[in-house]
Design an enzyme around this catalytic site. Sequence first.
Site, mmCIF file in Angstrom:
data_model
loop_
_atom_site.group_PDB
_atom_site.id
_atom_site.type_symbol
_atom_site.label_atom_id
_atom_site.label_comp_id
_atom_site.label_asym_id
_atom_site.label_seq_id
_atom_site.Cartn_x
_atom_site.Cartn_y
_atom_site.Cartn_z
ATOM 1 N N HIS A 1 33.922 51.814 40.901
ATOM 2 C CA HIS A 1 32.916 52.041 39.863
ATOM 3 C C HIS A 1 31.880 53.074 40.273
ATOM 4 C CE1 HIS A 1 33.837 47.771 38.127
ATOM 5 N NE2 HIS A 1 34.727 48.689 37.761
ATOM 6 N N ARG B 1 41.168 53.676 36.551
ATOM 7 C CA ARG B 1 41.188 52.334 35.965
ATOM 8 C C ARG B 1 42.582 51.980 35.459
ATOM 9 N NH1 ARG B 1 38.445 50.148 30.387
ATOM 10 N NH2 ARG B 1 38.542 47.924 30.885
ATOM 11 N N ASN C 1 42.395 44.509 28.601
ATOM 12 C CA ASN C 1 42.700 45.937 28.684
ATOM 13 C C ASN C 1 41.908 46.764 27.667
ATOM 14 O OD1 ASN C 1 44.556 45.972 30.833
ATOM 15 N ND2 ASN C 1 46.225 45.306 29.502
ATOM 16 N N HIS D 1 44.740 48.403 36.133
ATOM 17 C CA HIS D 1 45.186 47.499 35.068
ATOM 18 C C HIS D 1 46.703 47.398 35.005
ATOM 19 C CE1 HIS D 1 41.431 46.434 32.779
ATOM 20 N NE2 HIS D 1 40.986 47.309 33.665
#
Length: 319
Positions: free
Chosen positions: A189, A60, A91, A64
Amino acid sequence: MIKIAIILVLLIARGNIHLSEGNLRPGFYKEECASAEEIVRGVVEGSVARNPRNAAILLRLQFHDCFVGGCDASILLKRDGEDDESSAVGNAGVGGFEIIDEAKAATEKACPGVVSCADIVALAARDAVVTARGPHYEVPTGRRDGLTAEKMKAANLPDPQESIKTLKSKFREKGLSEKDLVILSAGAHTIGTVACFFVTQRLDSEDPTIDPTFFKMLRSTCPQGGDVNVRLPLDLGSSLTFDGHIFHNIKKGRGVIQSDAALYQDSDTKKIIDSLLSANMTLKDHFFSDFSKSMVKMGSIGVKIGVEGEIRHQCNTTN
């Protein structure tokens, strides 16, 4: 002019500027720091062994970082706290900074001033996927670190509550396709957890796309008025193994967050998921191939190369 020329020669000799490297490429550190990738891999493997959740956290982190100003490790910069990119609402919950710092310290010890924090973030994401039994793919390296980080620039990050139309638009702005959206959003995911905070809105509105049995399960974990920080797996039944199982769940109405579930309500992204599930290759092989390509593609967003940016000595501050 002579003084400037001398300084440039010294910088090039020390490896701080790579004038000959115009593009990212696998094995960028082969000559100047041959052990760089091995060092990062060792740190990541250790962190995931201590806490299996770190695999999803590191994956992740790259997403980001790349979606705000490009893949330049700007998300790692810490200044006055309030204006840090990492403190932006989008975030919230992003972590793994201490793992990147550990890897950076190790590479600095082996090869001072050579390996960028941006490359460490990209390598760590790949290695994290591998530790979760996902694909190993070549990571083109040669990124340099950004000099700035602004909270405002993170305001346009993809949000799990947004419509599929908005998500498509945000991915398109980064040069990513609808297939990349499916692979990098829902596909990533297949490991990890999410807080009830991101699920309660769907449950409170009794989203009809949620499988009834699954709805009861979600509601029992995230009751009305309950603790929104309680975490639940994004891929029911396979949250620690990188395998693409999540696409079966999404098709069955068992996508946990809105952005994942919405992918099967849109005709274009639904076709992509159906294609993954009905491919001649196994889902795992098909998904692994597509995921590797999409990660390399995402990893090239807005990169700084050549004389742009710098090679930070510490990832949380500029030189």
